[in-house]
Design an enzyme around this catalytic site. Structure first.
Site, PDB file in Angstrom:
ATOM      1  CG  ASP A  53      -1.966  -1.115   1.154  1.00 25.08           C
ATOM      2  OD1 ASP A  53      -1.958  -1.889   0.174  1.00 25.08           O
ATOM      3  OD2 ASP A  53      -2.764  -1.240   2.103  1.00 25.08           O
ATOM      4  CE  LYS A 167      -3.535  -4.358   1.278  1.00 20.41           C
ATOM      5  NZ  LYS A 167      -4.332  -3.495   2.131  1.00 20.41           N
ATOM      6  CB  CYS A 200      -2.221  -2.856   5.326  1.00 20.48           C
ATOM      7  SG  CYS A 200      -3.896  -2.170   5.221  1.00 20.48           S
ATOM      8  CD  GLN A 240       4.644 -15.393  22.449  1.00 23.46           C
ATOM      9  OE1 GLN A 240       4.263 -16.535  22.640  1.00 23.46           O
ATOM     10  NE2 GLN A 240       3.821 -14.373  22.218  1.00 23.46           N
TER      11      GLN A 240
HETATM   12  N1  TIU Z   1      -2.522   0.149   4.340  1.00 23.27           N
HETATM   13  C1  TIU Z   1      -3.004   0.415   5.549  1.00 23.27           C
HETATM   14  O1  TIU Z   1      -2.338   0.205   6.544  1.00 23.27           O
HETATM   15  N2  TIU Z   1      -4.254   0.974   5.604  1.00 23.27           N
HETATM   16  C2  TIU Z   1      -4.687   1.758   6.610  1.00 23.27           C
HETATM   17  O2  TIU Z   1      -5.852   2.125   6.649  1.00 23.27           O
HETATM   18  N3  TIU Z   1      -3.762   2.144   7.499  1.00 23.27           N
HETATM   19  C3  TIU Z   1      -3.926   3.026   8.536  1.00 23.27           C
HETATM   20  O3  TIU Z   1      -2.992   3.140   9.328  1.00 23.27           O
HETATM   21  N4  TIU Z   1      -5.024   3.708   8.642  1.00 23.27           N
END
Ligand code: TIU
Length: 265
Positions: A53, A167, A200, A240
């Site tokens: 992302d 996604k 994510c 762990q």
């Molecule tokens: N890609 C991802 O982490 N999407 C989010 O919405 N992240 C946030 O930290 N909001």
């Protein structure tokens, strides 16, 4: 093709396609010494770089992250680190995969309704699908496929045939073809970078592990709007004895892998 692709033809690894346990010939593993919590065995020819992302909506002013009140500049230090690793991966034939969070339309998205329009939704005008203006003046719909916010930042733009996973969830495995693609490519190990670490990246890392993949999360190749969450997420992954996987730095990977690749040929 390049050296590694040629090598794949010469040294076939055995991969149990229908199993969650992957096995390989020992000789194809390298051992990375500077991973946490301990050295990590990595099959060079069955490892992919997975970038999560790295798109305008999370990294650019005017995008989703910014208008929700986050400081997007807290994510920017990872960009040159990922550029280096991306260049290295491309030059040495490692598989590169990018993910993008994108939604076809508000109605068809799989995202939970309460986050879209219900109790957990942002204020009107800041929701997925709403119109925003990015710092360069471009207008677009937040997190909607093919709009500016869903484009990967130019420093990390995918090239050639690099696989792109669109996604709708936090996990790159949720309602996507990623698992099939990785199995087809005989990938068993994932080096994971991107944003945000505790959302994510973490969800994808845990899901990857549950799908049978070994993962290594990049401490300087992931970032969060909340640096303490980043640190704790990295700690959790490697805690762990590596409950989810390993962590390391991008430079450790490029140094060790390039030395190893040079030794191999
Ligand atoms: N890609 C991802 O982490 N999407 C989010 O919405 N992240 C946030 O930290 N909001």
């Amino acid at each position: 093709m390049n050296k590694i692709c040629n090598n794949i033809k010469n040294t076939r690894q055995f991969f149990l396609l229908n199993s969650r346990i992957h096995t390989f010939q020992n000789k194809d593993y390298i051992t990375l010494q500077n991973t946490k919590p301990k050295p990590m065995k990595m099959p060079l020819y069955n490892t992919a770089l997975l970038l999560i992302d790295m798109q305008h909506d999370f990294l650019t002013k005017g995008g989703f992250g910014d208008i929700l009140g986050n400081d997007v500049t807290k994510l920017h230090h990872i960009i040159p680190n990922l550029q280096n690793l991306l260049n290295f991966s491309r030059n040495n034939g490692l598989e590169v995969i990018h993910t993008i969070e994108s939604h076809d339309s508000i109605c068809n998205t799989h995202i939970h309704r309460s986050k879209l329009i219900g109790d957990r939704a942002p204020p009107l005008g800041k929701r997925i699908g709403d119109i925003t203006t990015y710092e360069n003046g471009t207008k677009g719909r937040i997190l909607i496929k093919d709009y500016y916010g869903c484009q990967i930042i130019p420093q990390l733009t995918p090239i050639n045939n690099e696989y792109i996973v669109n996604k709708t969830g936090k996990s790159a495995f949720y309602k996507t073809n990623l698992d099939n693609y990785l199995k087809k490519k005989n990938i068993s190990h994932l080096i994971i970078g991107g944003v945000t670490t505790e959302v994510c990246v973490q969800t994808t890392s845990r899901d990857a592990n549950d799908h049978g993949y070994e993962i290594c999360v990049l401490e300087d190749g992931c970032a969060s709007y909340f640096p303490e969450y980043h640190k704790m997420t990295c700690n959790m992954i490697a805690s762990q004895g590596g409950i989810v996987g390993w962590t390391t730095n991008t430079s450790n990977l490029t140094n060790i892998l390039s030395r190893r690749i040079n030794l191999c040929y």
